[in-house]
Design an enzyme around this catalytic site. Sequence first.
Site, PDB file in Angstrom:
ATOM      1  N   GLY B  63       0.804  -1.210   0.000  1.00 56.65           N
ATOM      2  CA  GLY B  63       0.000   0.000   0.000  1.00 56.65           C
ATOM      3  C   GLY B  63       0.834   1.256   0.000  1.00 56.65           C
ATOM      4  O   GLY B  63       1.720   1.418   0.825  1.00 56.65           O
ATOM      5  N   THR B  64       0.577   2.114  -0.926  1.00 58.36           N
ATOM      6  CA  THR B  64       1.286   3.390  -0.937  1.00 58.36           C
ATOM      7  C   THR B  64       0.734   4.286  -2.026  1.00 58.36           C
ATOM      8  O   THR B  64      -0.012   3.817  -2.884  1.00 58.36           O
ATOM      9  CB  THR B  64       2.795   3.162  -1.160  1.00 58.36           C
ATOM     10  N   THR B  65       1.064   5.579  -1.958  1.00 56.49           N
ATOM     11  CA  THR B  65       0.876   6.465  -3.106  1.00 56.49           C
ATOM     12  C   THR B  65       2.123   7.310  -3.241  1.00 56.49           C
ATOM     13  O   THR B  65       2.538   7.956  -2.276  1.00 56.49           O
ATOM     14  CB  THR B  65      -0.312   7.415  -2.886  1.00 56.49           C
TER      15      THR B  65
END
Lengths: 166, 267
Positions: B63-65
């Site tokens: 999960g990341t942006t």
Amino acid sequence: MFKLSDKILLLCVGEAGDTVQFAEYIQKNIQLYKMRNGYELSPKAAANFTRKNLADYLRSRTPYHVNLLLAGFDETDGPGLYYMDHLSALAKAPFAAHGYGAYLTLSILDRYYRPDLTRDEAVDLLKKCIEELNKRFILNLPSFSVRLIDKEGIHDLEKLMPVGAK
Amino acid sequence: MALFDVSGYKSHSELRGQILGTGVGHLIDRPNQQFSVPVGVDPSGFLKSCSREGGVSIDLNHGTTTLAFTFRHGVIVAVDSRASAGSYIASKEANKVIEINPYLLGTMSGSAADCQYWERLLAKECRLYKLRNKQRISVSAASKLLCNMMLGYRGMGLSMGSMIVGWDNKGPGLYYVDDNATRLSGRMFSTGCGSSYAYGVIDSGYREDMTVEEAYELGRRGITHATHRDAYSGGVVNLYHMQEDGWIKVCKEDVSELIHRYRKDMF
């Protein structure tokens, strides 16, 4: 898009066959209510009725795999948008989207939506969303039909057809 | 592939032969670098057995942006700071930007372990390049080094989506490199599971002739709106600006404060 009454529209996406079957079932039942009782269901009541039907079928052998958006204008409450998913969750929301396009457009709606948008600003916001889909979405979606609901009823607006990517 | 053979690179099927042949196997990605592994090791098979289908559930940190875009006055790099292991938030202030040297930055998304290891290895290689050639490495070459590292381990279950950002003789540079050994040069990229939300915001607000402050705000907005919608992104926005004389760290702001500020202006 299915016209449930003079001021209520139902958008239905999901499994082939289920969409039209379920939407027409709801449409005919809303019209039956009007005939039996002499007045139309409000958008809120129609949304809850739809949700109940979806929930009843959910744990049967033949659940309806559909995602819905119900939009309507109420004399007393004003405009209302109801988001419903295939697990029969119901939420009233200022803006909503279903499907993979939602991943691209929800953040644009978060960014630019205001409750006091004028009609032209709202159409511009819709254009922004469609431009983004035209740019980043893997499927080519050549045209979008647009409708507006206000106190006068349902109006067809100009079709939006995004032209070539930049 | 012709170029692959000519470059003297060993494909991993050859490596397999070496591993199964000898008692202690070696995974080689360059002559001076070796891993000792037990006989018969199969990383991608092992990782498959760790996924949900295999029964056990070890979710890698995906999960990341992260986002980066070039504009008239350089390159803006913005990342979130949430490290998730499945639905557990392992860290709310993870550092997803590696400062390779004053003129090169690398972002991280995918498996935290893979990103940290390979980008630190890249930093080491960039330093060695500078010592050997008395010249700073170009962004193109640095990204190619990372890409070739990924190529050596193709099919073995690495997970990394990174952007290499720098300023060299050719001007500002932005490259996207991932675990498939894809390497793309471009003017705007976003990676991670929140990337689609970030694309929505930065695509609609981008202009090539933005002022520096407008670009900072666009980067902040992109990450903030993505963290708002994506469950696996959050924490703080770490914002960097790559300029001609090196990068500067612009700010580190909590996304919940930012989103409340934006909502207040709206309603």
